[in-house]
Write a protein that holds these residues in place. Structure first.
Motif, PDB file in Angstrom:
ATOM      1  N   GLY A  60       0.841  -1.179   0.000  1.00 55.43           N
ATOM      2  CA  GLY A  60       0.000   0.000   0.000  1.00 55.43           C
ATOM      3  C   GLY A  60       0.880   1.234   0.000  1.00 55.43           C
ATOM      4  N   VAL A  61       0.795   2.049  -1.040  1.00 54.15           N
ATOM      5  CA  VAL A  61       1.648   3.230  -1.165  1.00 54.15           C
ATOM      6  C   VAL A  61       0.772   4.479  -1.133  1.00 54.15           C
ATOM      7  N   CYS A  62       1.006   5.335  -0.149  1.00 52.55           N
ATOM      8  CA  CYS A  62       0.282   6.601  -0.038  1.00 52.55           C
ATOM      9  C   CYS A  62       1.258   7.730  -0.330  1.00 52.55           C
ATOM     10  N   SER A  63       0.955   8.541  -1.356  1.00 52.17           N
ATOM     11  CA  SER A  63       1.838   9.631  -1.770  1.00 52.17           C
ATOM     12  C   SER A  63       1.107  10.961  -1.655  1.00 52.17           C
ATOM     13  N   ALA A  64       1.770  11.944  -1.034  1.00 46.81           N
ATOM     14  CA  ALA A  64       1.258  13.313  -0.969  1.00 46.81           C
ATOM     15  C   ALA A  64       2.060  14.141  -1.967  1.00 46.81           C
ATOM     16  N   LEU A  65       1.381  14.710  -2.979  1.00 46.89           N
ATOM     17  CA  LEU A  65       2.052  15.366  -4.099  1.00 46.89           C
ATOM     18  C   LEU A  65       1.868  16.876  -4.039  1.00 46.89           C
TER      19      LEU A  65
END
Length: 367
Positions: A71-76
């Motif tokens: 599970g990869v959570c990215s804040a861009l």
């Protein structure tokens, strides 16, 4: 021999019917299930820019076998570069659901991507648009209990700054005097937002009434639905006025009577406050004259809960230097009776006498 003739005749008739009607209609195909689904169980309705985002997602596995996923959570940021990233190794059970908790800073970010990966392949994803105060409010829709951007399907998450309430007590200021400095020759120079369930007669008031709702219990806090309606309508009026070449303040005033449906679904006071802060911060950025906010009005709700929500409205309006109107006179018991001559049974909207008083009360806001 007779049986053979009958079968031959039946086949000839069937062939003739098929030839006349054309090829048979194919049976509808059943859409195949995806191997994995990513479901948002919890996401805040709005968030302060100083807070980390806490969310809860759920993974459904339809393959019938246990799976190892990431599970990869990215804040861009605005350029699409990842400012923060969180990666969780997840063992997804063969049946049922697997929980995926999220905790990630969002400072300076405009998007969140929740991506479920099997090796290098993405098998499910959810996108969230972090809408900063200065960004324009997009066209929206409500799907799956979330407010989404209409053209992209992203979940919309308003971001706002936390403000401290001013020392001056602006609570329940007399409404009649609030707008006395507004220079306008017509009640149509402003926007008045009222709950749809009040069933007010716009012709009687002469005001430009905009109804909020009716707001269904669809998983989105009613105050967020109201914010969406108010900001969308205000932006449309401002754009129309600008196109017509009107200079200066585009809308002389906004009177916002917050919807009572939050009482129906018992919206969490903290959620209510965060959404209201996001709404008022945006209203302060628009070319408006006066803004008056009236707390939600509904007879018969638990008094302690009503006072809690009204306190949140009072503190939010004070912090944003917006006037809060006193709607307490509309909470008179007799104004909500189903039968004006007897007490004990009350409706969700004011009765005929209550509506008359409400119409006059709104007119008193306009000089």
């Amino acid at each position: 021999m007779k049986l053979f003739k009958h079968l031959l005749l039946a086949s000839v008739i069937a062939a003739a019917v098929c030839a006349a009607d054309g090829p048979p209609t194919p049976l509808p195909t059943v859409p195949q299930k995806a191997p994995f689904y990513l479901i948002v169980d919890y996401l805040p309705a709005a968030i302060y820019d100083s807070d980390a985002l806490v969310a809860s997602l759920r993974i459904e596995n339809t393959t019938g076998k246990e799976a190892k996923l990431d599970g990869v959570c990215s804040a861009l940021d605005a350029k699409g570069a990842a400012k923060e990233e969180r990666k969780n190794a997840l063992t997804v059970a063969a049946s049922g659901f697997t929980h995926w908790p999220i905790n990630i800073p969002i400072d300076g970010c405009t998007q969140l991507h929740f991506n479920l990966k099997q090796g290098e392949q993405s098998v499910a994803s959810v996108k969230v648009r972090l809408l900063q105060e200065e960004a324009p409010w997009p066209a929206t829709r409500i799907t799956g209990g979330h407010l989404q951007v209409a053209d992209t399907g992203e979940i919309l998450l308003p971001v706002t700054s936390k403000v401290k309430a001013a020392d001056e007590d602006r609570a329940f200021a007399p409404i009649k005097s609030i707008l006395h400095k507004v220079a306008t020759s017509s009640a149509a120079a402003g926007l008045v937002f009222v709950p749809a369930r009040w069933r007010l007669n716009a012709a009687e008031t002469g005001l430009q009434l905009n109804t909020l709702g009716p707001i269904l219990p669809n998983g989105v806090p009613p105050v967020l639905c109201a914010a969406d309606q108010v900001l969308t309508r205000a932006a449309a009026v401002i754009a129309a006025n600008a196109k017509a070449g009107q200079a200066g303040v585009a809308v002389q005033y906004i009177v916002l009577c917050l919807p009572p449906e939050d009482f129906d679904v018992a919206t969490d006071p903290r959620v209510y406050r965060t959404v209201l802060d996001a709404l008022l911060a945006r209203l302060n950025l628009l070319p408006l004259g006066k803004v008056v906010v009236v707390p939600p009005i509904q007879y018969g709700v638990r008094e302690k809960y009503r006072q809690t929500i009204w306190r949140e409205v009072r503190e939010s309006t004070a912090g944003h230097r917006i006037r809060m109107g006193d709607g307490s006179e509309l909470l008179e018991e007799r104004l909500w009776r189903v039968d004006m001559s007897s007490s004990g049974a009350y409706g969700q909207a004011p009765n005929a006498g209550g509506l008359k008083k409400t119409e006059q009360w709104l007119l008193n806001l306009i000089p």
